[in-house]
Design a protein around this motif. Sequence first.
Motif, PDB file in Angstrom:
ATOM      1  N   GLN A   3       0.830  -1.209   0.000  1.00 39.09           N
ATOM      2  CA  GLN A   3       0.000   0.000   0.000  1.00 39.09           C
ATOM      3  C   GLN A   3       0.864   1.258   0.000  1.00 39.09           C
ATOM      4  O   GLN A   3       0.571   2.219  -0.723  1.00 39.09           O
ATOM      5  CB  GLN A   3      -0.925   0.001   1.216  1.00 39.09           C
ATOM      6  N   ASN A   4       1.932   1.248   0.780  1.00 39.23           N
ATOM      7  CA  ASN A   4       2.830   2.398   0.829  1.00 39.23           C
ATOM      8  C   ASN A   4       3.515   2.612  -0.526  1.00 39.23           C
ATOM      9  O   ASN A   4       3.662   3.750  -0.989  1.00 39.23           O
ATOM     10  CB  ASN A   4       3.889   2.207   1.919  1.00 39.23           C
ATOM     11  N   GLU A   5       3.929   1.503  -1.148  1.00 39.93           N
ATOM     12  CA  GLU A   5       4.600   1.607  -2.449  1.00 39.93           C
ATOM     13  C   GLU A   5       3.649   2.149  -3.511  1.00 39.93           C
ATOM     14  O   GLU A   5       4.048   2.964  -4.363  1.00 39.93           O
ATOM     15  CB  GLU A   5       5.145   0.246  -2.875  1.00 39.93           C
ATOM     16  N   ILE A   6       2.400   1.710  -3.458  1.00 36.98           N
ATOM     17  CA  ILE A   6       1.396   2.211  -4.404  1.00 36.98           C
ATOM     18  C   ILE A   6       1.220   3.719  -4.240  1.00 36.98           C
ATOM     19  O   ILE A   6       1.134   4.462  -5.228  1.00 36.98           O
ATOM     20  CB  ILE A   6       0.052   1.478  -4.217  1.00 36.98           C
ATOM     21  N   GLN A   7       1.208   4.172  -2.995  1.00 35.63           N
ATOM     22  CA  GLN A   7       1.067   5.609  -2.747  1.00 35.63           C
ATOM     23  C   GLN A   7       2.277   6.372  -3.297  1.00 35.63           C
ATOM     24  O   GLN A   7       2.134   7.451  -3.876  1.00 35.63           O
ATOM     25  CB  GLN A   7       0.900   5.898  -1.258  1.00 35.63           C
ATOM     26  N   HIS A   8       3.478   5.796  -3.145  1.00 38.49           N
ATOM     27  CA  HIS A   8       4.679   6.417  -3.704  1.00 38.49           C
ATOM     28  C   HIS A   8       4.555   6.547  -5.228  1.00 38.49           C
ATOM     29  O   HIS A   8       4.895   7.587  -5.813  1.00 38.49           O
ATOM     30  CB  HIS A   8       5.928   5.600  -3.366  1.00 38.49           C
ATOM     31  N   ILE A   9       4.060   5.479  -5.864  1.00 36.78           N
ATOM     32  CA  ILE A   9       3.902   5.489  -7.322  1.00 36.78           C
ATOM     33  C   ILE A   9       2.909   6.572  -7.742  1.00 36.78           C
ATOM     34  O   ILE A   9       3.173   7.346  -8.681  1.00 36.78           O
ATOM     35  CB  ILE A   9       3.434   4.102  -7.826  1.00 36.78           C
ATOM     36  N   ILE A  10       1.788   6.647  -7.052  1.00 35.10           N
ATOM     37  CA  ILE A  10       0.772   7.661  -7.368  1.00 35.10           C
ATOM     38  C   ILE A  10       1.345   9.063  -7.188  1.00 35.10           C
ATOM     39  O   ILE A  10       1.131   9.953  -8.032  1.00 35.10           O
ATOM     40  CB  ILE A  10      -0.474   7.488  -6.481  1.00 35.10           C
ATOM     41  N   ASN A  11       2.080   9.265  -6.103  1.00 41.37           N
ATOM     42  CA  ASN A  11       2.682  10.582  -5.841  1.00 41.37           C
ATOM     43  C   ASN A  11       3.636  10.973  -6.972  1.00 41.37           C
ATOM     44  O   ASN A  11       3.646  12.128  -7.426  1.00 41.37           O
ATOM     45  CB  ASN A  11       3.438  10.573  -4.514  1.00 41.37           C
ATOM     46  N   GLU A  12       4.440  10.007  -7.431  1.00 41.27           N
ATOM     47  CA  GLU A  12       5.399  10.291  -8.497  1.00 41.27           C
ATOM     48  C   GLU A  12       4.693  10.646  -9.800  1.00 41.27           C
ATOM     49  O   GLU A  12       5.114  11.565 -10.518  1.00 41.27           O
ATOM     50  CB  GLU A  12       6.316   9.081  -8.708  1.00 41.27           C
ATOM     51  N   LEU A  13       3.622   9.923 -10.101  1.00 40.61           N
ATOM     52  CA  LEU A  13       2.874  10.210 -11.328  1.00 40.61           C
ATOM     53  C   LEU A  13       2.205  11.583 -11.255  1.00 40.61           C
ATOM     54  O   LEU A  13       2.128  12.297 -12.260  1.00 40.61           O
ATOM     55  CB  LEU A  13       1.819   9.120 -11.564  1.00 40.61           C
ATOM     56  N   THR A  14       1.755  11.939 -10.059  1.00 38.92           N
ATOM     57  CA  THR A  14       1.068  13.218  -9.875  1.00 38.92           C
ATOM     58  C   THR A  14       1.980  14.399 -10.173  1.00 38.92           C
ATOM     59  O   THR A  14       1.525  15.437 -10.676  1.00 38.92           O
ATOM     60  CB  THR A  14       0.526  13.325  -8.432  1.00 38.92           C
ATOM     61  N   ILE A  15       3.280  14.241  -9.908  1.00 37.98           N
ATOM     62  CA  ILE A  15       4.211  15.356 -10.140  1.00 37.98           C
ATOM     63  C   ILE A  15       4.947  15.222 -11.473  1.00 37.98           C
ATOM     64  O   ILE A  15       5.914  15.951 -11.723  1.00 37.98           O
ATOM     65  CB  ILE A  15       5.218  15.497  -8.979  1.00 37.98           C
ATOM     66  N   GLY A  16       4.489  14.293 -12.318  1.00 35.78           N
ATOM     67  CA  GLY A  16       4.993  14.290 -13.687  1.00 35.78           C
ATOM     68  C   GLY A  16       5.802  13.110 -14.148  1.00 35.78           C
ATOM     69  O   GLY A  16       6.235  13.075 -15.315  1.00 35.78           O
ATOM     70  N   LYS A  17       6.071  12.117 -13.298  1.00 35.35           N
ATOM     71  CA  LYS A  17       6.821  10.934 -13.747  1.00 35.35           C
ATOM     72  C   LYS A  17       5.994  10.168 -14.778  1.00 35.35           C
ATOM     73  O   LYS A  17       4.779  10.021 -14.633  1.00 35.35           O
ATOM     74  CB  LYS A  17       7.127  10.027 -12.561  1.00 35.35           C
ATOM     75  N   ASN A  18       6.635   9.684 -15.819  1.00 36.69           N
ATOM     76  CA  ASN A  18       5.934   8.906 -16.829  1.00 36.69           C
ATOM     77  C   ASN A  18       5.560   7.532 -16.281  1.00 36.69           C
ATOM     78  O   ASN A  18       6.397   6.853 -15.669  1.00 36.69           O
ATOM     79  CB  ASN A  18       6.795   8.726 -18.078  1.00 36.69           C
ATOM     80  N   PRO A  19       4.313   7.101 -16.479  1.00 37.41           N
ATOM     81  CA  PRO A  19       3.918   5.771 -15.992  1.00 37.41           C
ATOM     82  C   PRO A  19       4.637   4.656 -16.732  1.00 37.41           C
ATOM     83  O   PRO A  19       4.850   4.745 -17.944  1.00 37.41           O
ATOM     84  CB  PRO A  19       2.411   5.725 -16.257  1.00 37.41           C
ATOM     85  N   ASP A  20       5.028   3.633 -15.997  1.00 39.28           N
ATOM     86  CA  ASP A  20       5.699   2.466 -16.569  1.00 39.28           C
ATOM     87  C   ASP A  20       5.170   1.255 -15.814  1.00 39.28           C
ATOM     88  O   ASP A  20       5.660   0.902 -14.755  1.00 39.28           O
ATOM     89  CB  ASP A  20       7.208   2.586 -16.417  1.00 39.28           C
ATOM     90  N   LYS A  21       4.139   0.613 -16.363  1.00 36.16           N
ATOM     91  CA  LYS A  21       3.444  -0.439 -15.630  1.00 36.16           C
ATOM     92  C   LYS A  21       4.348  -1.615 -15.291  1.00 36.16           C
ATOM     93  O   LYS A  21       4.248  -2.187 -14.197  1.00 36.16           O
ATOM     94  CB  LYS A  21       2.231  -0.926 -16.434  1.00 36.16           C
TER      95      LYS A  21
END
Length: 257
Positions: free
Chosen positions: A93-111
């Motif tokens: 759950q914590n890692e998912i939140q980190h991923i969401i936070n990164e995407l929110t500030i502009g990181k390109n998604p990489d599934k």
Amino acid sequence: MTLTKEQIEKIENTIKESLKNKFLSYNPETSNMPFHYRLLGRDRMALFSFIHSLNTTFGTSIFEPVAEALASLRFPVAKKQFVVGDTISEQAQNEIQHIINELTIGKNPDKLEEVERIRKVATFGNINKLKTVKVDLFVKSKDNTVYMFDLKTAKPNISNFKDFKRTLLEWVAIYLLKYPNASICSCIAIPYNPYEPKPYERWTLKGMLDLDNELKVAEEFWDFLGGEGSYLELLDCFERVGVELRPEIDKYFSKFK
């Protein structure tokens, strides 16, 4: 892939059964609309109400059972409303939140990278209980790769895509808790392109979704499930069922005159 006669019959029977079940469960709106009734007729208003009701539930009442039937012709496992589980690790759950936070500030998604990040922590930390989680369509291939689809309306609300992304990642975490070595992919599926013949406006989904690995639209989705050409054959199936059931549909709505 060209569907066989038996496969077409199975799919068309699924469409018929799904539509007839919708008729059985349908209750026309009881609100009085005297001007509409006199102008258009109660039968047309009842049909309009039914179409509106069908549109809001098309995913669960029509698309999900048809997708299950089509996928079952090609995949060893195909189940609609599949229960993924009800537990997830706190570290996931914590890692998912980190991923969401990164995407929110502009990181390109990489599934692919995101899945591996979740895999590393999926079985660590406290195990938290969730409300039972179901996926719209669960498919497992012959090489045991798991695909989980979230069927959306043709024009999903863009403001909800952060929630959609979280859902896709949580499905991965829940499944990897039980099967940590699984090859897994979770996707948004949009059954048809409302902009056709123009391309689907994928740019509206860019930022949260990895468009190559988390989104299948129209032909991409149906041809993935049933093989190349399945989308066009499926449209023909719907047309034939519509023609066959038209007298039955007309008879049903004639009682509202």
